[in-house]
Design a protein around this motif. Structure first.
Motif, PDB file in Angstrom:
ATOM      1  N   PHE A  79      94.287  57.805  50.693  1.00 17.44           N
ATOM      2  CA  PHE A  79      93.561  58.725  51.578  1.00 17.44           C
ATOM      3  C   PHE A  79      92.056  58.528  51.384  1.00 17.44           C
ATOM      4  O   PHE A  79      91.360  59.362  50.823  1.00 17.44           O
ATOM      5  CB  PHE A  79      93.970  60.175  51.311  1.00 17.44           C
ATOM      6  N   ASP A  80      91.553  57.393  51.842  1.00 16.11           N
ATOM      7  CA  ASP A  80      90.143  57.018  51.720  1.00 16.11           C
ATOM      8  C   ASP A  80      89.425  57.468  52.985  1.00 16.11           C
ATOM      9  O   ASP A  80      89.449  56.783  54.012  1.00 16.11           O
ATOM     10  CB  ASP A  80      90.032  55.505  51.524  1.00 16.11           C
TER      11      ASP A  80
ATOM     12  N   LEU B 164      92.381  46.497  58.357  1.00 16.73           N
ATOM     13  CA  LEU B 164      93.291  47.022  57.332  1.00 16.73           C
ATOM     14  C   LEU B 164      92.623  46.949  55.968  1.00 16.73           C
ATOM     15  O   LEU B 164      92.132  45.889  55.569  1.00 16.73           O
ATOM     16  CB  LEU B 164      94.584  46.205  57.325  1.00 16.73           C
ATOM     17  N   LEU B 165      92.585  48.068  55.267  1.00 12.39           N
ATOM     18  CA  LEU B 165      92.109  48.124  53.887  1.00 12.39           C
ATOM     19  C   LEU B 165      93.331  48.264  52.997  1.00 12.39           C
ATOM     20  O   LEU B 165      94.060  49.251  53.082  1.00 12.39           O
ATOM     21  CB  LEU B 165      91.156  49.310  53.680  1.00 12.39           C
ATOM     22  N   TRP B 166      93.587  47.243  52.166  1.00 10.06           N
ATOM     23  CA  TRP B 166      94.763  47.235  51.300  1.00 10.06           C
ATOM     24  C   TRP B 166      94.340  47.617  49.891  1.00 10.06           C
ATOM     25  O   TRP B 166      93.485  46.967  49.291  1.00 10.06           O
ATOM     26  CB  TRP B 166      95.422  45.857  51.285  1.00 10.06           C
TER      27      TRP B 166
ATOM     28  N   ARG C 110      87.458  57.064  58.530  1.00 11.84           N
ATOM     29  CA  ARG C 110      86.476  57.457  59.547  1.00 11.84           C
ATOM     30  C   ARG C 110      85.780  56.253  60.174  1.00 11.84           C
ATOM     31  O   ARG C 110      85.187  56.379  61.241  1.00 11.84           O
ATOM     32  CB  ARG C 110      85.459  58.427  58.967  1.00 11.84           C
ATOM     33  N   GLN C 111      85.849  55.109  59.528  1.00 13.28           N
ATOM     34  CA  GLN C 111      85.312  53.883  60.124  1.00 13.28           C
ATOM     35  C   GLN C 111      86.357  53.201  60.996  1.00 13.28           C
ATOM     36  O   GLN C 111      86.098  52.164  61.575  1.00 13.28           O
ATOM     37  CB  GLN C 111      84.827  52.928  59.040  1.00 13.28           C
ATOM     38  N   GLY C 112      87.560  53.787  61.053  1.00 14.61           N
ATOM     39  CA  GLY C 112      88.608  53.259  61.917  1.00 14.61           C
ATOM     40  C   GLY C 112      89.608  52.369  61.204  1.00 14.61           C
ATOM     41  O   GLY C 112      90.513  51.832  61.825  1.00 14.61           O
ATOM     42  N   TYR C 113      89.463  52.190  59.889  1.00 16.63           N
ATOM     43  CA  TYR C 113      90.403  51.371  59.139  1.00 16.63           C
ATOM     44  C   TYR C 113      91.752  52.069  59.011  1.00 16.63           C
ATOM     45  O   TYR C 113      91.829  53.297  58.971  1.00 16.63           O
ATOM     46  CB  TYR C 113      89.904  51.124  57.708  1.00 16.63           C
ATOM     47  N   MET C 114      92.799  51.297  58.914  1.00 19.10           N
ATOM     48  CA  MET C 114      94.091  51.757  58.445  1.00 19.10           C
ATOM     49  C   MET C 114      94.082  51.426  56.948  1.00 19.10           C
ATOM     50  O   MET C 114      93.631  50.353  56.553  1.00 19.10           O
ATOM     51  CB  MET C 114      95.218  50.997  59.144  1.00 19.10           C
ATOM     52  N   VAL C 115      94.550  52.346  56.124  1.00 17.95           N
ATOM     53  CA  VAL C 115      94.577  52.122  54.678  1.00 17.95           C
ATOM     54  C   VAL C 115      96.038  52.063  54.255  1.00 17.95           C
ATOM     55  O   VAL C 115      96.847  52.902  54.662  1.00 17.95           O
ATOM     56  CB  VAL C 115      93.835  53.247  53.924  1.00 17.95           C
ATOM     57  N   ALA C 116      96.379  51.048  53.461  1.00 13.31           N
ATOM     58  CA  ALA C 116      97.779  50.867  53.071  1.00 13.31           C
ATOM     59  C   ALA C 116      97.879  50.441  51.613  1.00 13.31           C
ATOM     60  O   ALA C 116      96.923  49.914  51.032  1.00 13.31           O
ATOM     61  CB  ALA C 116      98.444  49.815  53.969  1.00 13.31           C
ATOM     62  N   ALA C 117      99.044  50.680  51.050  1.00 14.46           N
ATOM     63  CA  ALA C 117      99.339  50.273  49.681  1.00 14.46           C
ATOM     64  C   ALA C 117     100.849  50.177  49.522  1.00 14.46           C
ATOM     65  O   ALA C 117     101.603  50.764  50.300  1.00 14.46           O
ATOM     66  CB  ALA C 117      98.775  51.288  48.680  1.00 14.46           C
TER      67      ALA C 117
ATOM     68  N   ILE D 202     101.209  53.930  54.579  1.00 11.34           N
ATOM     69  CA  ILE D 202     100.245  53.527  55.593  1.00 11.34           C
ATOM     70  C   ILE D 202      99.584  54.795  56.115  1.00 11.34           C
ATOM     71  O   ILE D 202     100.271  55.733  56.520  1.00 11.34           O
ATOM     72  CB  ILE D 202     100.937  52.782  56.752  1.00 11.34           C
ATOM     73  N   VAL D 203      98.254  54.822  56.109  1.00 10.52           N
ATOM     74  CA  VAL D 203      97.512  56.004  56.535  1.00 10.52           C
ATOM     75  C   VAL D 203      96.483  55.586  57.588  1.00 10.52           C
ATOM     76  O   VAL D 203      95.771  54.594  57.408  1.00 10.52           O
ATOM     77  CB  VAL D 203      96.796  56.673  55.342  1.00 10.52           C
ATOM     78  N   SER D 204      96.418  56.324  58.688  1.00 15.62           N
ATOM     79  CA  SER D 204      95.405  56.078  59.716  1.00 15.62           C
ATOM     80  C   SER D 204      95.153  57.379  60.478  1.00 15.62           C
ATOM     81  O   SER D 204      95.956  58.305  60.419  1.00 15.62           O
ATOM     82  CB  SER D 204      95.857  54.986  60.687  1.00 15.62           C
TER      83      SER D 204
END
Length: 191
Positions: A73-74, A50-52, A79-86, A27-29
């Motif tokens: 690491f998108d 959340l961007l999965w 920068r748009q405030g999303y949390m990115v996870a996988a 999880i990255v934010s």
């Protein structure tokens, strides 16, 4: 940077790695440690979106593998405030069991809600096998994904996917194993 909720935070990347449902998740934010979340509200720097990331390929692995960290690491999404996870179990090249993939997505999302706050919506993103998992999960488990970004997709993915799984298992058993390497080219072709 300032996200769409109007929160301005430092560009400090927060990374959480762990294991849920036998899969390794990441999880990255963006996170500002000087301004932590209050009373169950989302982290400042995260807008609740959340961007999965779904991984490509198609195979069935029997090993616990890490996520593809360069995908998570998108910078544009962050920068748009999303949390990115996988999760490694949402990488079709590691796991072709879509029930397990959906269950893992649900469990990691539950963890995010409990640790970081409510999720406004979840967008899936992935190419090839990542498209297959998005389509299958969205069709079979409505509500886990609110939007899809399937790239490199197929018109008839389910029939293709069955052949891909069979070929991956056959190749692993017949061509890469010590016994399979002793087969003649004619026998390999027949298989």
């Amino acid at each position: 940077f300032t996200n769409d909720r109007g929160d301005t935070v430092k560009s400090i990347v927060r990374v959480e790695r762990g294991a849920i449902n036998r899969g390794i998740y990441e999880i990255v934010s963006f996170f500002d440690p000087s301004a932590p979340a209050q009373d169950g509200a989302a982290l400042r720097g995260w807008n609740g979106k959340l961007l999965w990331m779904f991984g490509a390929s198609a195979a069935a692995s029997r090993f616990q593998t890490p996520t593809n960290t360069n995908v998570v690491f998108d910078d544009t999404a962050l920068r748009q405030g999303y949390m990115v996870a996988a999760s490694s179990l949402n990488n079709n090249g590691t796991n072709a069991n879509h029930t397990l993939a959906a269950e893992t997505l649900m469990m990691v999302k539950e963890h995010i809600v409990e640790q970081y706050g409510p999720i406004r919506y979840t967008i899936g993103n992935g190419c090839s096998g990542g498209s297959i998992q998005q389509h299958t999960i969205a069709a079979s488990y409505p509500g886990l994904l609110d939007g899809l970004q399937p790239n490199c997709s197929y018109q008839d993915q389910l029939n293709i996917e069955m052949e891909i799984k069979d070929c991956g298992l056959l190749a692993g058993n017949y061509f890469e194993s010590p016994l399979g390497s002793m087969l003649s080219p004619e026998k390999r072709s027949a298989i």
